[in-house]
Enzyme design. Structure first.
Site, short mmCIF file in Angstrom:
data_model
loop_
_atom_site.label_atom_id
_atom_site.label_comp_id
_atom_site.label_asym_id
_atom_site.label_seq_id
_atom_site.Cartn_x
_atom_site.Cartn_y
_atom_site.Cartn_z
N ASP A 90 12.39 19.63 38.70
CA ASP A 90 11.96 20.57 37.66
C ASP A 90 10.50 20.31 37.31
O ASP A 90 9.91 21.04 36.52
CB ASP A 90 12.84 20.41 36.41
CG ASP A 90 12.53 21.46 35.35
OD1 ASP A 90 12.53 22.67 35.71
OD2 ASP A 90 12.28 21.09 34.19
N HIS A 139 9.47 23.48 35.54
CA HIS A 139 9.50 22.84 34.21
C HIS A 139 10.29 23.71 33.22
O HIS A 139 9.80 24.05 32.14
CB HIS A 139 8.07 22.58 33.71
CG HIS A 139 7.98 21.35 32.86
ND1 HIS A 139 7.03 20.38 33.03
CD2 HIS A 139 8.75 20.94 31.82
CE1 HIS A 139 7.20 19.44 32.14
NE2 HIS A 139 8.24 19.75 31.39
N ALA A 175 13.59 23.00 32.34
CA ALA A 175 14.77 22.33 31.81
C ALA A 175 14.89 22.45 30.28
O ALA A 175 15.99 22.51 29.73
CB ALA A 175 14.78 20.86 32.22
N THR A 183 13.89 15.67 36.44
CA THR A 183 13.61 16.66 35.38
C THR A 183 12.75 16.00 34.30
O THR A 183 12.74 16.46 33.16
CB THR A 183 14.91 17.21 34.75
OG1 THR A 183 15.68 16.10 34.27
CG2 THR A 183 15.72 18.01 35.74
N SER A 184 12.05 14.93 34.68
CA SER A 184 11.32 14.18 33.65
C SER A 184 9.82 14.45 33.70
O SER A 184 9.31 15.26 32.92
CB SER A 184 11.63 12.70 33.79
OG SER A 184 11.59 12.08 32.55
N ARG A 185 9.11 13.80 34.61
CA ARG A 185 7.68 14.08 34.80
C ARG A 185 7.38 13.95 36.30
O ARG A 185 7.89 13.05 36.97
CB ARG A 185 6.80 13.10 34.02
CG ARG A 185 6.69 13.40 32.54
CD ARG A 185 5.95 14.70 32.23
NE ARG A 185 5.87 15.00 30.81
CZ ARG A 185 6.76 15.72 30.13
NH1 ARG A 185 7.82 16.22 30.74
NH2 ARG A 185 6.58 15.97 28.84
N GLU A 195 1.69 19.90 39.08
CA GLU A 195 2.22 21.18 38.59
C GLU A 195 1.26 21.93 37.66
O GLU A 195 1.41 23.14 37.47
CB GLU A 195 3.55 20.96 37.85
CG GLU A 195 3.38 20.31 36.47
CD GLU A 195 4.69 20.10 35.74
OE1 GLU A 195 5.64 19.62 36.37
OE2 GLU A 195 4.76 20.42 34.53
P1 NAI Z 1 13.56 8.89 25.19
O1 NAI Z 1 12.32 8.28 24.65
O2 NAI Z 1 14.72 9.14 24.29
O3 NAI Z 1 14.10 8.02 26.43
C1 NAI Z 1 13.27 7.48 27.41
C2 NAI Z 1 13.93 6.21 27.91
O4 NAI Z 1 13.12 5.70 28.98
C3 NAI Z 1 14.01 5.11 26.84
O5 NAI Z 1 15.32 4.59 26.79
C4 NAI Z 1 13.01 4.08 27.31
O6 NAI Z 1 13.39 2.74 26.97
C5 NAI Z 1 13.06 4.29 28.81
N1 NAI Z 1 11.91 3.70 29.49
C6 NAI Z 1 10.65 3.49 29.02
N2 NAI Z 1 9.91 2.86 29.96
C7 NAI Z 1 10.72 2.68 31.02
C8 NAI Z 1 10.54 2.07 32.28
N3 NAI Z 1 9.37 1.53 32.63
N4 NAI Z 1 11.57 2.05 33.15
C9 NAI Z 1 12.78 2.59 32.80
N5 NAI Z 1 13.02 3.18 31.61
C10 NAI Z 1 12.00 3.22 30.73
O7 NAI Z 1 13.08 10.23 25.89
P2 NAI Z 1 13.97 11.51 26.26
O8 NAI Z 1 13.97 12.47 25.12
O9 NAI Z 1 15.27 11.08 26.82
O10 NAI Z 1 13.06 12.18 27.40
C11 NAI Z 1 12.92 11.54 28.67
C12 NAI Z 1 11.81 12.23 29.44
O11 NAI Z 1 12.23 13.56 29.75
C13 NAI Z 1 10.51 12.44 28.64
O12 NAI Z 1 9.67 11.31 28.74
C14 NAI Z 1 9.89 13.62 29.31
O13 NAI Z 1 9.01 13.16 30.32
C15 NAI Z 1 11.08 14.34 29.97
N6 NAI Z 1 11.32 15.69 29.44
C16 NAI Z 1 11.33 16.74 30.31
C17 NAI Z 1 11.57 18.04 29.86
C18 NAI Z 1 11.62 19.19 30.79
O14 NAI Z 1 11.63 20.36 30.34
N7 NAI Z 1 11.72 19.00 32.10
C19 NAI Z 1 11.75 18.29 28.43
C20 NAI Z 1 11.78 17.10 27.60
C21 NAI Z 1 11.54 15.86 28.10
#
Ligand code: NAI
Length: 344
Positions: free
Chosen positions: A258, A295, A297, A232-234, A263
């Site tokens: 998601d 997308h 979520a 559900t991330s990218r 996409e």
């Molecule tokens: P966040 O910034 O709070 O957490 C991201 C985590 O990933 C951090 O702990 C960071 O240290 C870690 N990280 C960075 N580089 C890394 C690597 N190389 N290997 C492993 N971990 C690594 O971000 P949050 O708010 O938790 O969002 C996470 C992701 O969720 C976003 O980047 C976005 O892509 C996705 N997202 C998806 C949505 C959707 O509707 N499907 C909506 C909002 C966010």
């Protein structure tokens, strides 16, 4: 302040009109995405408001800057679609770092439960008064091991939810969170161990050069037979072709997506009357053990309100104070004058 709002959907307008109206920010809504072909629509505006599938590359940034547009206000957390390095010194880029980690984490669990308890199949059957239970056998989550990649805001909420189900957690993060590892039910491990020991793997890290195709053929080979992949991330965190092969070879037990690498021309739109050109996506969707949402979520009432409120506040702060805590900035080669101190 006049802001050109790209990739508008009907659910965006009520909250942006409400918070914009309160703070003197007027939005002009365009349905089209922001890209090289549409950037001219932003002429005469103070800023643009963009979303996840707008293409904000060097050409778009130069054009915006030339036209005197001062700010790109992203109404999302991720910024992989913005050439941040190119934007440095030319235009301000703001984002909404957090709006509802619960929305995304809860959707992830909804997908997981739907998939492993075959709710999507049962729903269609009972609509047709077919009350057979054949082939609907699922498995308990209690006692299973979930591998969580990325333990930021969303990852940690998802871990809490999984712990509520009595699952064990193996976590991986480039920057581990202090105090999360309890040496027992939640442990930070290296990626290989996470791949080898997890029954379910959920992605909650951003898309970067490091994480591009973090789930690829090599990773899947290390996984348990029957592993469930949740993304559900990218989209580009998963090599979709490798995932498809994993599903076909029965190595992957189920996948819940998601997001999808390609996409941007498909998701958020009704393509039901069109021929699906993307063979990989079509084949994935055809599988009984693959669930795809487009997308979705983030899409809760709470998240939409928070996104609009934060985006409007970001814009107002930037124009009134000259800076904003939610400004992003990619430190270029000479970044002594960086004002935010939040360089990436
Ligand atoms: P966040 O910034 O709070 O957490 C991201 C985590 O990933 C951090 O702990 C960071 O240290 C870690 N990280 C960075 N580089 C890394 C690597 N190389 N290997 C492993 N971990 C690594 O971000 P949050 O708010 O938790 O969002 C996470 C992701 O969720 C976003 O980047 C976005 O892509 C996705 N997202 C998806 C949505 C959707 O509707 N499907 C909506 C909002 C966010």
């Amino acid at each position: 302040m006049k802001i050109a709002f790209f990739d508008t959907k009907p659910y965006d307008k009520p909250s942006f009109d409400k918070f914009g109206g309160e703070k003197g920010v007027a939005f002009k809504y365009f349905e089209t995405k922001l890209n090289e072909d549409t950037v001219n629509l932003a002429r005469g505006y103070d800023g643009v408001c963009a979303f996840v599938n707008d293409t904000i590359n060097d050409v778009v940034i130069d054009k915006l800057s030339e036209m005197g547009v001062k700010v790109i206000a992203l109404r999302c957390a991720g910024f992989n679609n913005v050439d941040m390095k190119h934007a440095f010194g030319k235009i301000h880029v703001l984002r909404v770092p957090a709006y509802s980690p619960y929305a995304v984490a809860e959707h992830t669990m909804a997908l997981l439960l739907t998939s492993i308890r075959r709710i999507h199949k049962a729903y269609i059957r009972t609509k047709d008064f077919n009350f057979s239970l054949s082939n609907l056998t699922g498995f308990d989550l209690h006692g299973k091991t979930v591998g969580v990649i990325g333990t930021g805001r969303i990852g940690r909420v998802f871990i809490d939810i999984c712990r509520g189900f009595g699952m064990k957690v193996l976590a991986y993060d480039k920057f581990p969170a202090k105090g999360l590892d309890n040496g027992d039910t939640i442990r930070y491990v290296e990626l290989d161990e996470l791949f080898e020991k997890s029954d379910i793997i959920s992605l909650h890290c951003p898309l970067t050069e490091d994480t591009h195709h973090i789930i690829n053929q090599t990773a899947l080979e290390k996984c348990k037979k029957g592993v469930v992949i949740l993304n559900t991330s990218r989209g580009a965190l998963v090599d979709a072709e490798a995932l498809l092969q994993g599903i076909k070879s029965r190595k992957v037990g189920a996948a819940c997506l998601d997001v999808y690498e390609e996409e941007s021309d498909l998701f958020f739109e009704d393509n039901s009357g069109h021929i699906m050109e993307d063979d990989t996506l079509a084949r994935l969707i055809s599988m009984p053990n693959v669930l795809v949402t487009s997308h979705q979520a983030f899409l809760t009432e709470e998240a939409l309100e928070n996104i609009a409120e934060t985006t409007v506040n970001n814009i107002v702060q930037l124009f009134n104070d000259g800076q904003c805590p939610n400004e992003l900035c990619f430190r270029g080669d000479s970044a002594e004058d960086c004002k935010t101190g939040k360089c990436f």
